[in-house]
Structures are given as structure tokens and as C-alpha cells.
Motif scaffolding. Structure first.
Motif, PDB file in Angstrom:
ATOM      1  N   GLY A 111     -55.976 -36.367  67.302  1.00 32.29           N
ATOM      2  CA  GLY A 111     -55.139 -37.094  66.382  1.00 32.29           C
ATOM      3  C   GLY A 111     -53.723 -36.599  66.227  1.00 32.29           C
ATOM      4  N   ILE A 112     -53.313 -35.629  67.022  1.00 36.12           N
ATOM      5  CA  ILE A 112     -51.993 -35.020  66.846  1.00 36.12           C
ATOM      6  C   ILE A 112     -51.006 -35.587  67.862  1.00 36.12           C
ATOM      7  N   ASP A 113     -49.863 -36.048  67.380  1.00 36.48           N
ATOM      8  CA  ASP A 113     -48.752 -36.419  68.248  1.00 36.48           C
ATOM      9  C   ASP A 113     -47.808 -35.228  68.344  1.00 36.48           C
ATOM     10  N   SER A 114     -47.523 -34.782  69.564  1.00 35.64           N
ATOM     11  CA  SER A 114     -46.651 -33.627  69.767  1.00 35.64           C
ATOM     12  C   SER A 114     -45.596 -33.946  70.814  1.00 35.64           C
ATOM     13  N   THR A 115     -44.403 -33.394  70.602  1.00 28.87           N
ATOM     14  CA  THR A 115     -43.323 -33.514  71.572  1.00 28.87           C
ATOM     15  C   THR A 115     -42.821 -32.114  71.889  1.00 28.87           C
ATOM     16  N   LEU A 116     -42.861 -31.727  73.159  1.00 29.12           N
ATOM     17  CA  LEU A 116     -42.441 -30.408  73.593  1.00 29.12           C
ATOM     18  C   LEU A 116     -41.329 -30.533  74.625  1.00 29.12           C
ATOM     19  N   THR A 117     -40.396 -29.603  74.558  1.00 25.00           N
ATOM     20  CA  THR A 117     -39.371 -29.509  75.589  1.00 25.00           C
ATOM     21  C   THR A 117     -39.826 -28.539  76.664  1.00 25.00           C
ATOM     22  N   VAL A 118     -39.710 -28.957  77.911  1.00 28.68           N
ATOM     23  CA  VAL A 118     -40.068 -28.121  79.056  1.00 28.68           C
ATOM     24  C   VAL A 118     -38.843 -27.991  79.946  1.00 28.68           C
ATOM     25  N   PHE A 119     -38.370 -26.762  80.150  1.00 27.84           N
ATOM     26  CA  PHE A 119     -37.267 -26.560  81.081  1.00 27.84           C
ATOM     27  C   PHE A 119     -37.769 -26.781  82.504  1.00 27.84           C
ATOM     28  N   PHE A 120     -36.994 -27.516  83.282  1.00 29.63           N
ATOM     29  CA  PHE A 120     -37.397 -27.959  84.616  1.00 29.63           C
ATOM     30  C   PHE A 120     -36.315 -27.509  85.583  1.00 29.63           C
ATOM     31  N   TYR A 121     -36.691 -26.724  86.600  1.00 27.13           N
ATOM     32  CA  TYR A 121     -35.681 -26.081  87.435  1.00 27.13           C
ATOM     33  C   TYR A 121     -36.173 -25.946  88.861  1.00 27.13           C
ATOM     34  N   GLU A 122     -35.218 -25.724  89.767  1.00 29.97           N
ATOM     35  CA  GLU A 122     -35.551 -25.556  91.177  1.00 29.97           C
ATOM     36  C   GLU A 122     -36.370 -24.282  91.385  1.00 29.97           C
ATOM     37  N   LEU A 123     -37.089 -24.221  92.494  1.00 33.46           N
ATOM     38  CA  LEU A 123     -38.076 -23.163  92.693  1.00 33.46           C
ATOM     39  C   LEU A 123     -37.473 -21.782  92.910  1.00 33.46           C
ATOM     40  N   ASP A 124     -36.177 -21.698  93.173  1.00 33.40           N
ATOM     41  CA  ASP A 124     -35.561 -20.370  93.297  1.00 33.40           C
ATOM     42  C   ASP A 124     -35.008 -19.884  91.966  1.00 33.40           C
ATOM     43  N   THR A 125     -35.364 -20.567  90.876  1.00 36.38           N
ATOM     44  CA  THR A 125     -34.874 -20.252  89.542  1.00 36.38           C
ATOM     45  C   THR A 125     -36.047 -20.047  88.601  1.00 36.38           C
ATOM     46  N   THR A 126     -35.878 -19.154  87.631  1.00 37.04           N
ATOM     47  CA  THR A 126     -36.874 -18.995  86.581  1.00 37.04           C
ATOM     48  C   THR A 126     -36.146 -18.751  85.271  1.00 37.04           C
ATOM     49  N   LEU A 127     -36.875 -18.871  84.164  1.00 41.29           N
ATOM     50  CA  LEU A 127     -36.249 -18.843  82.846  1.00 41.29           C
ATOM     51  C   LEU A 127     -36.912 -17.798  81.975  1.00 41.29           C
ATOM     52  N   ALA A 128     -36.101 -16.978  81.307  1.00 42.85           N
ATOM     53  CA  ALA A 128     -36.604 -16.047  80.300  1.00 42.85           C
ATOM     54  C   ALA A 128     -36.456 -16.695  78.927  1.00 42.85           C
ATOM     55  N   THR A 129     -37.527 -16.681  78.149  1.00 45.14           N
ATOM     56  CA  THR A 129     -37.542 -17.284  76.820  1.00 45.14           C
ATOM     57  C   THR A 129     -37.051 -16.271  75.797  1.00 45.14           C
ATOM     58  N   ARG A 130     -36.087 -16.656  74.964  1.00 41.49           N
ATOM     59  CA  ARG A 130     -35.598 -15.733  73.949  1.00 41.49           C
ATOM     60  C   ARG A 130     -36.534 -15.734  72.738  1.00 41.49           C
ATOM     61  N   ILE A 131     -36.827 -14.531  72.217  1.00 41.11           N
ATOM     62  CA  ILE A 131     -37.683 -14.393  71.052  1.00 41.11           C
ATOM     63  C   ILE A 131     -36.931 -13.650  69.951  1.00 41.11           C
ATOM     64  N   HIS A 132     -37.448 -13.732  68.723  1.00 39.45           N
ATOM     65  CA  HIS A 132     -36.895 -12.990  67.591  1.00 39.45           C
ATOM     66  C   HIS A 132     -37.422 -11.558  67.606  1.00 39.45           C
ATOM     67  N   ALA A 133     -36.663 -10.673  66.988  1.00 37.02           N
ATOM     68  CA  ALA A 133     -37.104  -9.279  66.876  1.00 37.02           C
ATOM     69  C   ALA A 133     -38.447  -9.193  66.166  1.00 37.02           C
ATOM     70  N   GLN A 134     -38.681 -10.080  65.175  1.00 37.97           N
ATOM     71  CA  GLN A 134     -39.955 -10.065  64.456  1.00 37.97           C
ATOM     72  C   GLN A 134     -41.144 -10.363  65.359  1.00 37.97           C
TER      73      GLN A 134
END
Length: 478
Positions: A111-134
Motif C-alpha cells: 500500500g505504499i507509494d514511494s518515489t526515489l532518486t537514483v543516480f545513473f552514470y556511465e560504467l567508468d563512474t561511481t558515486l560516493a553518498t554523503r552522510i551526516h556526522a551523526q
């Protein structure tokens, strides 16, 4: 396909119960690598169709369907309770993988409607996710999206016995000046190198980051010992796990850094097999050179603003979780900030009451500035006192301008909220806002408790540093 093209995946989820079937929708919005207002990488131009599925912590892929770009993906009814990280892979006309993207771990819930953003990039690229100090607690990696995986397709030297023998799922996070790395390796034979020998004579992971190279044995021994910290490593069921922290020479959102990784697999008397994330086929087995590295992008939180529905995100603060939502139209930007506060103070000027400061960076940290001003600051107290100014320095935003929008403050027991409607015409932009724009957005919450004020921010920075501002994207579902 145009450089502003991104697509929406619509996943119909059957939510089984004792009575009626309940359906929910999982929408995945693909965001390209970008800088300033626009994207810098166009993986979509390479892609003919996409496959979508869920990846578990062992990089096992459960397919959910495939579709051509510019279409909605409806793989049919999917049983609830499945868990994993949404994984999208882009295939070209010859069915070769050319782009990919990972979402955060989730469970399909009825029953849950969700919308998520997904970074999409070429295979020679990767992404580091920023987090909070907490979030750097007992397990900062929990629930975070993977960054990349490695398997037989990355095998450079030697031979393996299949996915169970050598594959890995890699998660990359950053906070402050640190890169946090977690590598979960599937390996049917745990064989660290003998003590006193080269670490690469056994199971090991080698990380290439900027001008540093560090090797971590499967049992946690590092080489060199001063190149890495916070090592956790050892055998687990089905393989081994290693995590570590490496320093970054400098940080900033969307900064691109040279990065690569090798995994060494030792099985019995067989020669060590080597898998490399990026390598040049003309120099197989050689030590990697910086020009052969892949690209690591330092990402920041992104709020995907839609015209058809409100987008939501959140970040931690002293009294709980601050919630942020918003939408946009051709006429205005709207945002609402909901702040938990165990003692809401409404009296006084903006400098003496609990308040929210909203900073909008119109060039998204990529000058030059062609508009009348780069930064817009809107400060509202919990009691509704306002200060609305603009300027070209986030620490000196003092220019008055005509504001025809609306700001509303409301309070309740244990919280308050600030709702903003900002007409685009007030900003006197050289060009009209359009779908696909990325703008910088900082939210600072000032809590005026007894004994002084404390500040928390969405960027997790005590300073007003636009290179660390999170972002919003103006987007539509077509």
C-alpha cells in the motif's frame, strides 16, 4: 536523445493480504552526473533499454523487468516483502551494459507509494553518498545505496569458479574529509596471505584513491599501515568483509576524483586471480596508472522536486529529524520545512527565536553569475518574523529585493514548520527555470534554547560553504 532526458520507472507491487489486494507504486527517478545547473554526463544517449531489479548484500540480482527508455516500466505484480537495493542497468543496442545506478535498500511494503532518486552514470563512474556526522555510528553503511559491483566481467588475470568464487558489492560514503569504503566479497575459499608475505599472495582488496594506493588483506592487515584507518575485516559466511576510511585531499559536491579497485582471489595451488574495476586491456596484469583509473564523484543529497506531487527528504538535528518537502511550477518554487523542537521559542527578532534559514544557490556552485544575484536567503522564525535578502556571497546576503511570495509559520506541541512560496519572477533570472535544472539548497535550523543557540544544517557543515550545499532538481514525470 536530448541531454535533459531522464525517465520514470513505475513498479506495480502486489501487496498480498488476507482480504483485498492492495497496490503500491515505486517510482525511480534517474539523475545524471552534473555540475552547476546542468548535467555533465549523458549516459542516456548510450542506452537503448534498461533492466531493473533488486540487488541483495551479496550482489545477487533479482530481475523485475525491462523496458525501452521514455517508457514506464510495469513488470506486473510483485510480491511484497522483497528487500534489496534497486539496481538499474542501461544496455545499448547490442545489449552491452553501458550505464548503471543503485538506489538505497528498501522493502516492498504493501500500500505504499514511494518515489526515489537514483543516480545513473556511465560504467567508468561511481558515486560516493554523503552522510551526516551523526550517521557515523555503529554501522554507517546500513541502508545506504551501493556504489558499484565487481564480478567475472572484471576479471583481468587468472580464472574463477563463478559468482560464488569472486564477486563483490562496494559501498562508498563520504563525510567531512573522509571516504568510507565497504567491500563485501563473495568467495568460496577464504585464504588471506601468510604472515610475512605479500598481501596480494592471498585474498585481498586494493584501493586506488587519487595518488594513494592501499592494500587490505582479507583478515584486515593493511599495506601501508598509515594509508587507511578504522579497518574492520574478517571472514563471514560466504566470503569476507572489509571496511575502512581513507582521507580525501579536498572535498566539494560533484567533485570528480581518480578511483579504482582490485580484488585478489587465492584458491589452493592455483595462481591468484585478479579482478579490476577499470583496466586497460593492453596492460593486463600491470600496476594501474592514474590515467587508467575510473572516476569517483562526491555526491550530495538531492531533493527531486516534481510538478505532479510533493517530494520528501529529511536530515538529523538536535531534537530529532527535520523533514523537508516541496514542489515547483512554471510560476514558483514551494518548500516546507518541519522542525522537531522540544521547546519552541517564537518571541523576538529573527536573531532571538527558533528559526529556519533557507539558502538557494542559483548557479549551484558553478560561477559565473549571470543573474542579478546568486544567493537568495529567506529566514523565518517559528513566530513568523521574516528576513528576505539576496547577494553573491552566502555569508553576506544583505541586498533587499521585491518579494511577492508568501511565508507561513505554524507551531504545534514539540515542533514548528515554515512554508515558503517563492515566485520565480522575483529572482529576475536571465532565463526561465526549466525541467532538469539543479540548484543548490541549504537548510539551517537555529535552535534558541536556554544557554544559547545551536545550529544544524542539511549540509552537515557549520560554515556557509556553497560547495557543500545539497541540491534540488526541477523535474517532471512525463
Amino acid at each position: 536523445m536530448g541531454k535533459e532526458f531522464v525517465t520514470l520507472f513505475l513498479l506495480s507491487v502486489l501487496l498480498g493480504g488476507c482480504g483485498d489486494d492492495i497496490q503500491g507504486n515505486l517510482r525511480l527517478l534517474l539523475a545524471p552526473i552534473h555540475a552547476g545547473r546542468g548535467q555533465t554526463q549523458d549516459p542516456f544517449v548510450l542506452v537503448d533499454r534498461v533492466e531493473i531489479g533488486l540487488v541483495n548484500e551479496w550482489a545477487k540480482f533479482h530481475p523485475l523487468g525491462n523496458a525501452a527508455l521514455k517508457s514506464k516500466l510495469g513488470p506486473g505484480l510483485v510480491g511484497s516483502g522483497q528487500r534489496g537495493a534497486p539496481y538499474i542497468i542501461g544496455l545499448d543496442r547490442l545489449d552491452r551494459p553501458v550505464a548503471q545506478g543503485f538506489g538505497p535498500y528498501l522493502s516492498l511494503v504493501e500500500g505504499i507509494d514511494s518515489t526515489l532518486t537514483v543516480f545513473f552514470y556511465e560504467l567508468d563512474t561511481t558515486l560516493a553518498t554523503r552522510i551526516h556526522a551523526q550517521e557515523r555510528g555503529s554501522d554507517p553503511f546500513a541502508g545506504k545505496p551501493p556504489a558499484m559491483f565487481m564480478d567475472h566481467r572484471h576479471l583481468e588475470v587468472g580464472s574463477i569458479g563463478g559468482q560464488e568464487d569472486l564477486s563483490a558489492l562496494v559501498t562508498l560514503l563520504w563525510q567531512g574529509n573522509d571516504l568510507l569504503i565497504k567491500v563485501r566479497v563473495r568467495d568460496d575459499r577464504y585464504t588471506p596471505a601468510p604472515v610475512g608475505g605479500a598481501l596480494t599472495d592471498g585474498d585481498a582488496v586494493r584501493v586506488y584513491l587519487e595518488d594513494r594506493v592501499v592494500t587490505i588483506a582479507a583478515d584486515g592487515r593493511p599495506d601501508p599501515p598509515d594509508g587507511v584507518s578504522n579497518i574492520v575485516a574478517g571472514e563471514i559466511t560466504g566470503g569476507y568483509l572489509t571496511s575502512m576510511v581513507m582521507p580525501l585531499s579536498s572535498v566539494g559536491k560533484n567533485r570528480q576524483i581518480g578511483f579504482d579497485m582490485r580484488i585478489y582471489d587465492k584458491d589452493g595451488e592455483d595462481p591468484v586471480a585478479v579482478a579490476t574495476w577499470q583496466f586497460d586491456g593492453d596492460s593486463v596484469g600491470d600496476e594501474l596508472r592514474p590515467e587508467e583509473f575510473g572516476t569517483l564523484v562526491l555526491g550530495v543529497p538531492l531533493l527531486d522536486l516534481l510538478q505532479s506531487r510533493k517530494a520528501f527528504t529529511s536530515f538529523p538535528c538536535s531534537d530529532g529529524i527535520v523533514k523537508l518537502n516541496g514542489t515547483w511550477s512554471a510560476e514558483a518554487l514551494t518548500l516546507t520545512v518541519m522542525v522537531p523542537d522540544d521547546e519552541v521559542r517564537t518571541a523576538g527578532t529573527p536573531e532571538g527565536a527558533d528559526r529556519v534559514e533557507i539558502y538557494l544557490d542559483l548557479v549551484n556552485d558553478l560561477p559565473p553569475v549571470v543573474d542579478p544575484a546568486r544567493f537568495i536567503r529567506i529566514t523565518s522564525t517559528a513566530g513568523g518574523n521574516l528576513a528576505i535578502t539576496r547577494g553573491n556571497d552566502p555569508t553576506d546576503v544583505t541586498q533587499a529585493f521585491t518579494f511577492t511570495g508568501d511565508v507561513q509559520a505554524t507551531t504545534s506541541a514539540g515542533s514548528y514548520s515554515i512554508s515558503l512560496s517563492l515566485p520565480w519572477k522575483d529572482l529576475e533570472l536571465v532565463s526561465d527555470p526549466r525541467r532538469g535544472w539543479f540548484l543548490g539548497l541549504e537548510i539551517r535550523v537555529v535552535d534558541e534554547d536556554f544557554g544559547g543557540a545551536s545550529i544544524c544544517s542539511w549540509s552537515d557543515s557549520a560554515d556557509l560553504d556553497s560547495s557543500l550545499f545539497p541540491e534540488l532538481r526541477l523535474f517532471t514525470v512525463e
